[in-house]
Design an enzyme around this catalytic site. Sequence first.
Site, PDB file in Angstrom:
ATOM      1  N   TYR A  32      -7.364  40.219   0.714  1.00  0.00           N
ATOM      2  CA  TYR A  32      -6.066  40.848   0.440  1.00  0.00           C
ATOM      3  C   TYR A  32      -5.087  39.831  -0.131  1.00  0.00           C
ATOM      4  O   TYR A  32      -4.402  40.086  -1.126  1.00  0.00           O
ATOM      5  CB  TYR A  32      -5.514  41.454   1.728  1.00  0.00           C
ATOM      6  CG  TYR A  32      -4.203  42.182   1.565  1.00  0.00           C
ATOM      7  CD1 TYR A  32      -4.165  43.488   1.082  1.00  0.00           C
ATOM      8  CD2 TYR A  32      -2.994  41.573   1.896  1.00  0.00           C
ATOM      9  CE1 TYR A  32      -2.967  44.165   0.927  1.00  0.00           C
ATOM     10  CE2 TYR A  32      -1.794  42.232   1.751  1.00  0.00           C
ATOM     11  CZ  TYR A  32      -1.783  43.535   1.264  1.00  0.00           C
ATOM     12  OH  TYR A  32      -0.591  44.193   1.110  1.00  0.00           O
TER      13      TYR A  32
ATOM     14  N   SER B 220       2.704  41.221  -2.306  1.00  0.00           N
ATOM     15  CA  SER B 220       2.872  41.075  -0.859  1.00  0.00           C
ATOM     16  C   SER B 220       3.277  39.648  -0.556  1.00  0.00           C
ATOM     17  O   SER B 220       2.984  38.718  -1.317  1.00  0.00           O
ATOM     18  CB  SER B 220       1.560  41.387  -0.127  1.00  0.00           C
ATOM     19  OG  SER B 220       1.638  41.042   1.250  1.00  0.00           O
TER      20      SER B 220
END
Length: 266
Positions: A155, A142
């Site tokens: 995350y 990501s």
Amino acid sequence: MARFTGKSIIVTGAGSGIGRAASLLFASEGGQLLCADKSDAVNETAALIASAGGTAHALQIDAGTEEDVVRAVNTACDHYGGLDVMFANAGISGGMANIFDTDVSLITEVLRVNLIGPYLAIKHAAPKIAERGGGAIVLTASVAGIRSGAGSPAYSASKAGVINLAMVSAQQLSGSNVRVNAICPGLTETGMTKPTFDYAREAGKTDRIGRLNPLRRGAQPEELAKVAAFLASDDASYVNGQAIAVDGGLSSSHPVTKQEYGKTAV
């Protein structure tokens, strides 16, 4: 194109979003798919492939559990005679809590799925892919793993780990002809981000989605799937150990005052 004719391919997180889009794309180009996901929605993905004339088998697994990953690899090998491509795409968001409000159990779970999952995929898929003479492993990281500002601490840390894992594993697989790369999505409309997109539509604020990137929009799963397919294919035969940002240009800049196209900055 038929870049994956006769290729055995595993996609984790195949029940929705990027995983489903990639599964459909791989199958449309001749791939033989093992669609894996914790959700029973993975059966729908396999059914969509079958209805389009493709080949797919659905398997419900927990991508962060070693026994399940081994089962997925063995199932693909049993069905298709080996393994050529692993797309370790499964992941969870873990919410948006800051460092001080995040429970250790949540961080542990996010790391288990988002980082240990890809590690297990490499560990168990790479030897099988090498046995076939080589192939590709693609990981979903990501832009949150590149720098701050795109996700929670848990995350973001997990995705930074995935980026580094792609680099380290590419080196440790030297001589095997197994390539390992990662894609780094920006804001993409998936099951994980659905509430954000739904809220924007209900509030009439769709113009604000992705407004911080130069393309001024969010991505669709198919756009990420195309990059994953490129990295998994022989088109990317000399691309290895890389993390490719697919974010509309978001990560290309540090924070600055925005300049509109055709206008002079003031």
